[in-house]
Motif scaffolding. Structure first.
Motif, PDB file in Angstrom:
ATOM      1  N   PHE A 138       2.616 -11.121   1.909  1.00 42.40           N
ATOM      2  CA  PHE A 138       1.581 -10.606   1.371  1.00 42.40           C
ATOM      3  C   PHE A 138       0.731 -11.748   0.737  1.00 42.40           C
ATOM      4  O   PHE A 138       1.764 -12.455   0.007  1.00 42.40           O
ATOM      5  N   PRO A 191      -2.316 -12.427  -1.569  1.00 46.46           N
ATOM      6  CA  PRO A 191      -3.724 -12.799  -1.914  1.00 46.46           C
ATOM      7  C   PRO A 191      -4.123 -13.530  -1.810  1.00 46.46           C
ATOM      8  O   PRO A 191      -3.717 -14.835  -2.771  1.00 46.46           O
ATOM      9  N   VAL A 201      -8.027  -6.407   4.150  1.00 43.31           N
ATOM     10  CA  VAL A 201      -6.863  -7.368   4.470  1.00 43.31           C
ATOM     11  C   VAL A 201      -8.199  -7.618   5.859  1.00 43.31           C
ATOM     12  O   VAL A 201      -8.668  -7.057   6.087  1.00 43.31           O
ATOM     13  N   HIS A 234      -0.506 -10.943   6.105  1.00 42.89           N
ATOM     14  CA  HIS A 234      -1.736 -10.357   5.743  1.00 42.89           C
ATOM     15  C   HIS A 234      -1.636 -10.802   4.686  1.00 42.89           C
ATOM     16  O   HIS A 234      -1.731 -11.365   3.638  1.00 42.89           O
ATOM     17  N   TYR A 263      -5.103 -10.865   1.846  1.00 38.81           N
ATOM     18  CA  TYR A 263      -6.147 -10.368   1.348  1.00 38.81           C
ATOM     19  C   TYR A 263      -7.357 -11.413   1.184  1.00 38.81           C
ATOM     20  O   TYR A 263      -6.758 -12.086   0.488  1.00 38.81           O
ATOM     21  N   ARG A 315      -9.718  -8.668  -4.229  1.00 36.65           N
ATOM     22  CA  ARG A 315      -8.885  -6.795  -3.399  1.00 36.65           C
ATOM     23  C   ARG A 315      -7.789  -7.686  -3.746  1.00 36.65           C
ATOM     24  O   ARG A 315      -6.748  -6.883  -2.823  1.00 36.65           O
ATOM     25  N   ILE A 316      -7.141  -8.188  -4.860  1.00 36.46           N
ATOM     26  CA  ILE A 316      -5.434  -8.457  -5.197  1.00 36.46           C
ATOM     27  C   ILE A 316      -5.426  -7.470  -5.691  1.00 36.46           C
ATOM     28  O   ILE A 316      -3.789  -7.104  -5.282  1.00 36.46           O
ATOM     29  N   THR A 367      -5.234  -4.464  -4.677  1.00 33.81           N
ATOM     30  CA  THR A 367      -5.202  -3.796  -3.714  1.00 33.81           C
ATOM     31  C   THR A 367      -3.783  -4.230  -3.068  1.00 33.81           C
ATOM     32  O   THR A 367      -2.793  -3.438  -2.342  1.00 33.81           O
ATOM     33  N   ALA A 368      -3.970  -5.339  -2.968  1.00 31.75           N
ATOM     34  CA  ALA A 368      -2.706  -5.918  -2.271  1.00 31.75           C
ATOM     35  C   ALA A 368      -1.527  -6.121  -3.197  1.00 31.75           C
ATOM     36  O   ALA A 368      -0.602  -5.740  -2.497  1.00 31.75           O
ATOM     37  N   ASP A 418       0.131  -2.275  -2.167  1.00 32.86           N
ATOM     38  CA  ASP A 418       0.487  -2.188  -0.897  1.00 32.86           C
ATOM     39  C   ASP A 418       1.736  -2.950  -0.954  1.00 32.86           C
ATOM     40  O   ASP A 418       2.853  -2.939  -0.190  1.00 32.86           O
ATOM     41  N   PHE A 419       1.877  -4.220  -1.783  1.00 33.98           N
ATOM     42  CA  PHE A 419       2.783  -4.878  -1.991  1.00 33.98           C
ATOM     43  C   PHE A 419       4.329  -4.311  -2.336  1.00 33.98           C
ATOM     44  O   PHE A 419       5.374  -3.891  -1.834  1.00 33.98           O
ATOM     45  N   TRP A 457       6.306 -11.932  -1.868  1.00 34.82           N
ATOM     46  CA  TRP A 457       4.255 -11.466  -2.672  1.00 34.82           C
ATOM     47  C   TRP A 457       4.252 -13.573  -2.242  1.00 34.82           C
ATOM     48  O   TRP A 457       4.948 -13.644  -3.197  1.00 34.82           O
TER      49      TRP A 457
END
Length: 248
Positions: free
Chosen positions: A23, A25, A81, A103, A105, A109-110, A112-113, A116-117, A132
């Motif tokens: 992930f 960001p 994403v 991914h 990001y 929108r960190i 959301t990242a 999700d992580f 990450w």
């Protein structure tokens, strides 16, 4: 007729690749100092510090020896994403192939990242290692509420972000995830660390914390042009081996 030895070799199934989910960001000048405006533009894939710059994830890994781009796809419209990049690291003798799914990001929108992580670390991902690589958002805000999937196995994780042992460590423990590598100081989460991580995974598997730390320290010292001792201070000392999560 083919010799029996050759026939037996042909019958051996290929070794399964170790799956790594990353992930990333993008760096956002609104949150931290990323450098010049293009490096900190949160949706600029081609110029962002963590993606398209010299040591950004896509630019660096797509050119790294032994790595091959398998696919490059744009994220869904209005998604956090921006791009999903899949690479494979070819296995040398005695190694396993490694498949990385990155991914990218949007930096704005960190959050959301982050969610999700953490959800992936809790077991929503089926990858052998969840990573990450970016700004430590937990330095700015309280941890989000993330529920562990009801039937899932928490994953081994690596967090390449500033002071991740202090900020991510307690959250990962709550989720049941198993940290393989964390950090103790401010640091640059650049892609040469992902290269070193992938090489370690190929040689030792995704949960060998001592080998992982040694590889990260060596890469950080080399690219940051600092002493091994200084680089060693960046990465946490491995704790007990992860339990309940076995490499495939």
């Amino acid at each position: 007729m083919l010799p029996l030895v050759l026939l037996s070799l042909l019958a051996v199934p290929p070794v399964a690749a170790v799956e790594v989910e990353v992930f990333v960001p993008l760096c956002d000048n609104a949150l931290i100092e990323c450098g010049r405006a293009p490096a900190g533009a949160p949706r600029a894939l081609d110029t962002n510090l963590y993606w398209g710059a010299m040591y950004g994830a896509e630019r660096f890994l797509s050119r790294a020896p032994g790595f091959k781009v398998v696919s490059r796809e744009a994220g869904p419209v209005d998604s956090a994403v921006l791009r999903v990049l899949v690479l494979e690291r070819k296995a040398a003798k005695g190694e396993r192939p490694v498949r990385l799914r990155l991914h990218a990001y949007a930096g704005d929108r960190i959050d959301t990242a982050l969610e999700d992580f953490l959800r992936a670390a809790a077991g929503a991902s089926r990858a052998d290692l969840v990573v990450w690589a970016g700004h430590d958002r937990l330095m700015d805000r309280a941890p989000p509420q993330v529920e562990s999937p009801s039937v899932a196995t928490p994953r081994p994780v690596v967090v390449l972000a500033c002071m991740s042992e202090q900020y991510f460590g307690p959250v990962l423990k709550t989720l049941g995830a198993s940290p393989v590598a964390l950090t103790r100081t401010l640091m640059a989460p650049e892609a040469y660390l992902l290269e070193a991580m992938a090489t370690t995974v190929a040689r030792h598997g995704p949960t060998e914390a001592t080998a992982m730390r040694a590889a990260l320290v060596e890469a950080y010292a080399r690219y940051q042009r600092i002493s091994h001792r200084s680089a060693s201070s960046v990465f946490s000392t491995p704790g007990p081996p992860p339990s309940g999560v076995a490499p495939r």
